[in-house]
Design an enzyme around this catalytic site. Structure first.
Site, PDB file in Angstrom:
ATOM      1  N   ARG A 180       0.864  -1.173  -0.115  1.00  0.00           N
ATOM      2  CA  ARG A 180      -0.033  -0.035   0.045  1.00  0.00           C
ATOM      3  C   ARG A 180       0.821   1.249  -0.001  1.00  0.00           C
ATOM      4  NH1 ARG A 180      -3.151  -3.099  -1.027  1.00  0.00           N
ATOM      5  NH2 ARG A 180      -5.371  -3.596  -0.624  1.00  0.00           N
TER       6      ARG A 180
ATOM      7  N   GLU B  93      -6.904   6.903  -6.778  1.00  0.00           N
ATOM      8  CA  GLU B  93      -6.519   5.904  -7.720  1.00  0.00           C
ATOM      9  C   GLU B  93      -7.783   5.736  -8.704  1.00  0.00           C
ATOM     10  OE1 GLU B  93      -4.855   2.013  -6.755  1.00  0.00           O
ATOM     11  OE2 GLU B  93      -3.249   2.882  -5.635  1.00  0.00           O
TER      12      GLU B  93
ATOM     13  N   HIS C  51      -1.399  -0.403 -10.207  1.00  0.00           N
ATOM     14  CA  HIS C  51      -1.936  -1.569  -9.253  1.00  0.00           C
ATOM     15  C   HIS C  51      -2.509  -2.666  -9.673  1.00  0.00           C
ATOM     16  CE1 HIS C  51      -3.972  -1.207  -4.990  1.00  0.00           C
ATOM     17  NE2 HIS C  51      -3.392  -2.342  -5.185  1.00  0.00           N
TER      18      HIS C  51
END
Length: 360
Positions: free
Chosen positions: A270, A300, A326
């Site tokens: 993270r 995001e 991601h």
């Protein structure tokens, strides 16, 4: 990402309606299209903090919501404005962006996914973690200059842009020796011939011995060290901590300052685990060799004008940086399995049965 759209099975009428959020790759419709309910798809993310009114307006009509990981957050301020919501589907076995206490108080069932596909040919085996594969991919892309050389070959007519970095004999520093950290350590020890040291706030030499045994590694393959020692020794620091209020900023300015000038930081856990400004400054000033990042800070998808996108990495003394959007968990097998589990939970819910993995 396409705009929102809806589908309804005309043969069925139901009091239930489902909103499917943040399916960037359009993988969910195959699983939800046969449900005897109205389904609406919203692949573009609205953020709970910045787009509150629009998000509430989008979700208020629905009594069921399918979410993907932590792409859309569900704090109490949002949940309180969704009076129709009865079932909130997420993926995985935890989701820190959902206020579970508020869901319990409001009688909202929260269902996670186990991610298991038993007996299917070609399915990943039990215990497989795609994040480990991606962390290793990012490390190799950076050290072997794959992304840089690919751009050189395609865009400039050039050839070799610089030397690769040999990883055999180098030291991997694992921050957080859980399932994912252990898998990364095993891959780098056995596959790349790296040494390994590990640290976490609760890690002990006995726990490290147990991890080595579980991973099938000889005792002593991973050394338990202090935090300062890890950051000073490691040629590669790989972050595998679970984000919480206690772990936020666990990799701080002082830690980054201790890293070798030739060191690399990999983060597939993270973004907020790492001090963003401290890392950016170290990279921008070329104080470490580079970073490979799959996770970020704040919104995001990453904003188009984010400094992480726009900085000319690798030029004018700046560090080498490899970025991915991601993708640690975004593989077809995992995503299809999660959506199949969510669809099964919708059926269970509308039939009055218990969901497969209840989180709240």
């Amino acid at each position: 990402m396409s705009s929102s759209f809806s589908t309804t099975n005309p043969a069925q009428k139901s009091e239930h309606t489902l909103a499917v959020l943040d399916d960037y790759l359009s993988l969910s419709e195959t699983h939800f299209s046969s449900l005897p309910i109205g389904v609406s798809y919203f692949p573009s993310t609205l953020h709970a903090e910045h787009d509150t009114a629009a998000l509430v307006a989008r979700l208020q009509p629905y009594n069921m919501i399918s979410s993907m990981r932590e792409r859309t957050a569900f704090p109490a301020t949002i949940l309180a404005q969704l009076p129709n919501l009865k079932l909130l589907l997420t993926t995985g076995v935890r989701n820190a962006s959902i206020d579970m206490s508020c869901c319990k108080e409001r009688g909202i069932v929260v269902a996670g996914t186990k991610g298991t596909r038993h007996g299917e040919t070609g399915a990943p085996p039990p215990g497989y973690a795609s994040t480990t594969q991606h962390a290793l991919s990012l490390l190799l892309a950076l050290t072997s200059r794959v992304a840089v050389d690919d751009a050189v070959l395609k865009n400039t007519g050039g050839w070799q842009s610089g030397p690769a970095i040999a990883l055999a004999g180098k030291t991997l520093g694992v921050v957080g020796l859980g399932k994912l950290g252990g898998a990364m350590a095993r891959s780098c020890i056995l596959g790349l011939g790296m040494r390994c040291v590990a640290w976490s706030a609760s890690l002990t030499p006995q726990k490290v011995r147990e991890v080595c045994d579980e991973l099938g590694l000889p005792e002593g393959s991973i050394a338990c060290v202090g935090k300062e020692e890890l950051f000073a020794q490691a040629d590669v620091v790989s972050v595998h901590y679970v984000l919480s209020q206690r772990s936020r900023g666990i990799v701080g300015r002082e830690d980054i300052a201790k890293m070798k000038s030739s060191a690399i930081l990999v983060n597939t856990a993270r973004g907020p685990l790492v001090d963003e400004d401290a890392l950016f400054e170290a990279l921008d000033q070329g104080r470490i060799y580079g970073a490979a990042l799959d996770v970020y800070w704040g919104r995001e998808p990453l904003e188009p004008d984010s400094r992480w996108r726009t900085t000319p990495w690798g030029r004018d003394g700046r560090a080498q940086v490899v970025l991915s959007p991601h993708m640690g968990y975004v593989n077809k097998d995992t995503m299809e399995t999660w959506y199949a589990e969510q669809a099964a939970d919708v059926r269970r819910f509308i039939e009055g049965q218990e969901v497969g993995l209840r989180l709240a």
